[in-house]
Design a protein around this motif. Structure first.
Motif, mmCIF file in Angstrom:
data_model
loop_
_atom_site.group_PDB
_atom_site.id
_atom_site.type_symbol
_atom_site.label_atom_id
_atom_site.label_comp_id
_atom_site.label_asym_id
_atom_site.label_seq_id
_atom_site.Cartn_x
_atom_site.Cartn_y
_atom_site.Cartn_z
ATOM 1 N N GLY A 30 -1.415 -2.324 10.479
ATOM 2 C CA GLY A 30 -2.770 -2.875 10.503
ATOM 3 C C GLY A 30 -2.731 -4.383 10.564
ATOM 4 N N GLU A 31 -3.894 -4.954 10.293
ATOM 5 C CA GLU A 31 -4.062 -6.382 10.411
ATOM 6 C C GLU A 31 -4.683 -6.893 9.114
ATOM 7 O OE1 GLU A 31 -5.883 -7.575 14.287
ATOM 8 O OE2 GLU A 31 -7.167 -8.785 12.976
ATOM 9 N N VAL A 32 -4.201 -8.043 8.627
ATOM 10 C CA VAL A 32 -4.733 -8.571 7.365
ATOM 11 C C VAL A 32 -6.177 -9.041 7.566
ATOM 12 C CG1 VAL A 32 -4.468 -10.332 5.578
ATOM 13 C CG2 VAL A 32 -2.432 -9.277 6.607
ATOM 14 N N LEU A 33 -7.061 -8.493 6.800
ATOM 15 C CA LEU A 33 -8.479 -8.809 6.928
ATOM 16 C C LEU A 33 -8.869 -9.900 5.939
ATOM 17 C CD1 LEU A 33 -10.675 -7.452 8.706
ATOM 18 C CD2 LEU A 33 -11.365 -6.183 6.676
ATOM 19 N N ASP A 34 -8.200 -9.874 4.794
ATOM 20 C CA ASP A 34 -8.558 -10.815 3.738
ATOM 21 C C ASP A 34 -7.401 -10.922 2.752
ATOM 22 O OD1 ASP A 34 -10.208 -12.627 2.596
ATOM 23 O OD2 ASP A 34 -11.872 -11.227 2.296
ATOM 24 N N VAL A 35 -7.239 -12.096 2.187
ATOM 25 C CA VAL A 35 -6.243 -12.296 1.132
ATOM 26 C C VAL A 35 -6.995 -12.731 -0.114
ATOM 27 C CG1 VAL A 35 -4.128 -13.495 0.476
ATOM 28 C CG2 VAL A 35 -4.618 -13.096 2.892
ATOM 29 N N LEU A 36 -6.867 -11.965 -1.201
ATOM 30 C CA LEU A 36 -7.623 -12.271 -2.416
ATOM 31 C C LEU A 36 -6.665 -12.684 -3.517
ATOM 32 C CD1 LEU A 36 -9.911 -9.109 -2.396
ATOM 33 C CD2 LEU A 36 -10.463 -11.361 -1.469
ATOM 34 N N TYR A 37 -6.875 -13.858 -4.067
ATOM 35 C CA TYR A 37 -6.050 -14.325 -5.165
ATOM 36 C C TYR A 37 -6.811 -14.098 -6.471
ATOM 37 C CZ TYR A 37 -3.294 -17.281 -8.164
ATOM 38 O OH TYR A 37 -2.520 -17.741 -9.188
ATOM 39 N N LEU A 38 -6.247 -13.292 -7.370
ATOM 40 C CA LEU A 38 -6.979 -12.915 -8.578
ATOM 41 C C LEU A 38 -6.258 -13.358 -9.840
ATOM 42 C CD1 LEU A 38 -7.763 -9.298 -7.407
ATOM 43 C CD2 LEU A 38 -9.401 -11.157 -7.513
ATOM 44 N N GLY A 39 -5.348 -14.316 -9.710
ATOM 45 C CA GLY A 39 -4.652 -14.801 -10.899
ATOM 46 C C GLY A 39 -3.384 -14.010 -11.137
ATOM 47 N N SER A 40 -3.491 -13.002 -11.987
ATOM 48 C CA SER A 40 -2.293 -12.249 -12.336
ATOM 49 C C SER A 40 -1.765 -11.433 -11.146
ATOM 50 C CB SER A 40 -2.581 -11.325 -13.512
ATOM 51 O OG SER A 40 -3.601 -10.435 -13.171
ATOM 52 N N ILE A 41 -2.635 -11.051 -10.266
ATOM 53 C CA ILE A 41 -2.208 -10.341 -9.058
ATOM 54 C C ILE A 41 -2.879 -10.978 -7.847
ATOM 55 C CG2 ILE A 41 -1.850 -8.089 -10.161
ATOM 56 C CD1 ILE A 41 -4.599 -7.309 -8.902
ATOM 57 N N HIS A 42 -2.377 -10.691 -6.662
ATOM 58 C CA HIS A 42 -3.210 -10.970 -5.507
ATOM 59 C C HIS A 42 -3.227 -9.755 -4.594
ATOM 60 C CE1 HIS A 42 0.653 -13.051 -5.020
ATOM 61 N NE2 HIS A 42 0.613 -12.750 -3.734
ATOM 62 N N LYS A 43 -4.174 -9.736 -3.691
ATOM 63 C CA LYS A 43 -4.446 -8.534 -2.931
ATOM 64 C C LYS A 43 -4.557 -8.834 -1.459
ATOM 65 C CE LYS A 43 -7.133 -5.609 -6.001
ATOM 66 N NZ LYS A 43 -8.514 -5.269 -6.320
ATOM 67 N N LEU A 44 -4.108 -7.885 -0.662
ATOM 68 C CA LEU A 44 -4.372 -7.935 0.766
ATOM 69 C C LEU A 44 -5.368 -6.837 1.089
ATOM 70 C CD1 LEU A 44 -0.929 -8.194 2.610
ATOM 71 C CD2 LEU A 44 -2.482 -10.031 1.941
ATOM 72 N N ILE A 45 -6.339 -7.158 1.887
ATOM 73 C CA ILE A 45 -7.214 -6.130 2.429
ATOM 74 C C ILE A 45 -6.776 -5.953 3.885
ATOM 75 C CG2 ILE A 45 -9.586 -5.404 2.848
ATOM 76 C CD1 ILE A 45 -9.015 -5.934 -0.100
ATOM 77 N N VAL A 46 -6.376 -4.744 4.227
ATOM 78 C CA VAL A 46 -5.783 -4.499 5.545
ATOM 79 C C VAL A 46 -6.642 -3.531 6.347
ATOM 80 C CG1 VAL A 46 -3.759 -3.591 6.760
ATOM 81 C CG2 VAL A 46 -3.468 -4.886 4.642
ATOM 82 N N GLN A 47 -6.964 -3.943 7.567
ATOM 83 C CA GLN A 47 -7.672 -3.042 8.490
ATOM 84 C C GLN A 47 -6.604 -2.244 9.247
ATOM 85 O OE1 GLN A 47 -11.210 -2.727 9.424
ATOM 86 N NE2 GLN A 47 -10.198 -0.931 10.331
ATOM 87 N N LEU A 48 -6.645 -0.907 9.086
ATOM 88 C CA LEU A 48 -5.630 -0.086 9.754
ATOM 89 C C LEU A 48 -5.884 -0.031 11.259
ATOM 90 C CD1 LEU A 48 -5.061 2.907 7.338
ATOM 91 C CD2 LEU A 48 -3.881 0.710 7.435
ATOM 92 N N ASP A 49 -4.797 0.148 12.009
ATOM 93 C CA ASP A 49 -4.914 0.161 13.462
ATOM 94 C C ASP A 49 -5.544 1.441 13.986
ATOM 95 O OD1 ASP A 49 -3.897 -2.334 13.794
ATOM 96 O OD2 ASP A 49 -1.813 -1.655 13.957
ATOM 97 N N ASP A 50 -5.091 2.573 13.438
ATOM 98 C CA ASP A 50 -5.486 3.838 14.047
ATOM 99 C C ASP A 50 -6.641 4.528 13.332
ATOM 100 O OD1 ASP A 50 -3.349 3.356 15.719
ATOM 101 O OD2 ASP A 50 -1.952 4.297 14.298
ATOM 102 N N GLU A 51 -6.997 4.005 12.174
ATOM 103 C CA GLU A 51 -8.065 4.658 11.429
ATOM 104 C C GLU A 51 -9.149 3.646 11.090
ATOM 105 O OE1 GLU A 51 -6.162 7.430 8.255
ATOM 106 O OE2 GLU A 51 -4.573 6.333 9.262
ATOM 107 N N PRO A 52 -10.411 4.059 11.090
ATOM 108 C CA PRO A 52 -11.490 3.100 10.794
ATOM 109 C C PRO A 52 -11.616 2.866 9.290
ATOM 110 C CG PRO A 52 -12.410 5.260 11.244
ATOM 111 C CD PRO A 52 -10.920 5.404 11.356
ATOM 112 N N MET A 53 -10.557 2.434 8.642
ATOM 113 C CA MET A 53 -10.648 2.186 7.199
ATOM 114 C C MET A 53 -9.796 0.998 6.792
ATOM 115 S SD MET A 53 -8.226 5.213 5.658
ATOM 116 C CE MET A 53 -7.712 4.380 4.187
#
Lengths: 268, 322
Positions: free
Chosen positions: B265-288
């Protein structure tokens, strides 16, 4: 948001106030006038107030008014409170219907109330007198008590009583320790309003009064037919002051405690 | 301790609570968790006696209490909006239940003092409820209930009206209180974090039905339904060959390129939350989108729009029933 008001608005308000209060103010002022003639002012006096209390007719009317007022207040407060309490136990449609019927006497013109009661009493051959006045006053006072206590009850909600029941209180204990103290300001205020209504009532009393049951408003009416005397002004002044005091007291009791915002629940 | 057997509730022909059987153990902290309108409060009110079950029985210590009125049940309810008596002082509020049961005055006083001490209300006993803050009122409500020494304490979203910081403090206080009293708590909330933190067991409810019953660990690690997989914590739901499975964000690994990746997939957003950080990924083959959580040990930089491979271990897949 505070918008600048139109300059004429202030003048308008002032004129309305004058319109409402000048007649009352005149009565109060002339009750202290030493001249017998209403038209000219010849000095300040308490004479008319003292002579009121030595007037046998006034004292008798006062005694009638107080008897009628106290009895009809007690009975209507009891019945009105019971009606308001029972109204919580009935279905919504029933509540709307019954509530409307109990509210109606406030709206029905006094003259019709008086006339219909007069017809009723004559139909059943009930001799006109203090008893009939008391019955008549109870009928319209119940409405005021009912409205005030219903508002108080709906403000209280059902959760306090549920909490009491959860803590082990039975039906009587819930009423005694939670419901009654909560609606007490409503009951007191309702009683004060009922008493004021009874005290001031002329129209209904006029229809259903009989010999030896002249109340103060009826007495005043009878006197005025022969011209306005300063004594009547004095009597009216006392009535005005007593009424205003009672209404203020009722409002004060109702708003006391709980720190709710000051808001009138009275239907006028 | 409490047994619900085949309890169900209908309101005007609508089923609010589907048939439910549940045993609550002695000393347990059990939470009914679900969105509003899921029937959790109705269950609590049936246990307290304010609602009658349409069918089924409720037993306390083996005795049937289904037909007993609330005032004759040996349990107490802490109301959502506290329902303190406004015309009584804190002290009188707390003593109310004891007075109704006509306990000797000495016993009353001792119990009030005990409850007041446990809830740290000692300096406030002479005040009236309207002179107290929300958190203090809440404590009075709890003190009023525990002064009766009930077998079970029922709590209906007791922290619902408080702000976040106060909630956090009171949550740990509640947990301590429950441990030291040893009373069974039945707790209703819609806050999954609160439920996870406080409970021994959680009952997840949705639309009047029980979705899952289990310890917080079981619920988090092994959700059995789609609803419990997504309601408690964040989750990624994948579907493959007609089956559904869930993988928690912290079990997903982001890889560069496609080596070992089960999805791309493709990185949609990078979230920095302090103790952790998160990637929000748009999948290539699925609409999720999927969410991948990193802890502080992984500080590889990611850019929005970058291609990313998503990998996980097969044993972290949690298969979900329909």
């Amino acid at each position: 948001m505070k918008s600048k008001s139109h300059p004429l608005l202030g003048i308008h308000s002032l004129l309305v106030m004058i319109f409402i209060y000048v007649p009352i103010a005149i009565i109060i002022v002339y009750s202290f006038n030493s001249s017998r003639l209403a038209a000219d002012w010849s000095g300040f006096t308490f004479e008319w107030y003292t002579s009121l209390f030595s007037n046998r007719h006034v004292m008798e009317a006062l005694s009638n008014t107080l008897t009628v007022g106290v009895v009809s207040t007690l009975v209507s407060t009891l019945l009105g409170t019971m009606a308001a309490l029972s109204m919580r136990k009935v279905s919504r449609r029933m509540k709307a219907g019954m509530g409307g019927l109990l509210y109606l006497p406030i709206i029905i013109p006094d003259i019709i109330m008086g006339l219909s009661l007069l017809v009723l009493f004559t139909q059943f051959h009930i001799p006109l007198g203090k008893l009939t006045i008391i019955i008549a006053h109870i009928t319209f006072c119940i409405s005021y008590v009912f409205v005030i206590i219903t508002t108080r009850l709906s403000g209280m909600g059902g959760q306090l009583e549920e909490a009491a029941q959860d803590l082990g209180a039975n039906g009587w204990q819930i009423f005694r320790h939670v419901t009654l103290p909560q609606i007490m300001p409503g009951i007191i205020s309702g009683a004060l309003i009922a008493f004021t209504m009874s005290l001031d009532d002329f129209m209904v009393s006029f229809f259903v009064s009989g010999p030896n049951s002249t109340t103060l408003p009826i007495y005043i009416y009878g006197q005025v037919k022969r011209g306005i005397s300063p004594e009547i002004n004095a009597l009216c002044t006392i009535l005005i002051l007593v009424s205003i005091t009672l209404i203020f007291l009722a409002q004060f009791v109702l708003n006391r405690g709980k720190g709710q915002k000051k808001q009138s629940v009275l239907p006028f | 301790m409490i047994e619900l057997s085949g309890v169900e509730k209908h309101f005007q022909g609508q089923v609010v609570v589907h048939p439910l059987s549940l045993t609550i153990k002695e000393g347990e902290f059990l939470t009914l968790l679900g969105p509003s309108g899921c029937g959790k409060t109705t269950i609590l009110r049936m246990i307290a006696g304010f609602e009658q079950p349409t069918k089924g029985k409720i037993l306390l210590d083996g005795a049937d209490l289904t037909s007993l009125p609330p005032n004759r049940r040996d349990l107490n309810l802490v109301f959502q909006h506290y329902a303190l008596f406004p015309h009584m002082t804190v002290e009188d509020n707390i003593a109310f239940g004891l007075k109704m049961k006509k306990l000797p005055a000495k016993e009353q006083q001792a119990r009030v003092e005990e409850a007041v001490a446990m809830t740290q209300l000692t300096p406030l006993v002479k005040r009236y409820p309207h002179q107290l803050s929300g958190g203090q009122q809440q404590r009075v409500a709890i003190a009023r209930a525990i002064a009766n020494k009930p077998k079970v304490l029922l709590l209906d979203e007791p922290l619902g009206a408080l702000d976040l910081q106060l909630r956090k403090n009171l949550q740990s206080e509640l947990k301590h209180l429950q441990r030291s009293l040893g009373i069974t708590f039945v707790y209703v909330t819609h806050d999954q974090e609160e439920a996870m933190m406080l409970s021994d067991r959680i009952v997840i409810m949705n639309g009047g039905k029980v979705e899952q019953i289990g310890t917080p660990r079981e619920i988090y690690a092994k959700p059995t339904t789609l609803f419990s997989a997504t309601f408690v914590g964040e989750n990624n739901i994948f579907s493959q060959d007609g089956r559904l499975f869930a993988v928690r964000p912290e079990k997903l690994v982001a890889v560069r390129g496609t080596e070992g990746a089960k999805r791309t997939g493709e990185v949609l957003d990078v979230l920095y939350l302090g103790s952790i950080h998160k990637l929000i990924v748009q999948l290539d083959d699925e609409p999720m989108t999927v969410s991948i959580a990193f802890d502080f040990t992984d500080d590889r930089p990611w850019n929005v729009g970058e291609k990313v491979g998503v990998a996980w271990n097969s044993e972290d897949e949690v298969v979900i029933g329909s």
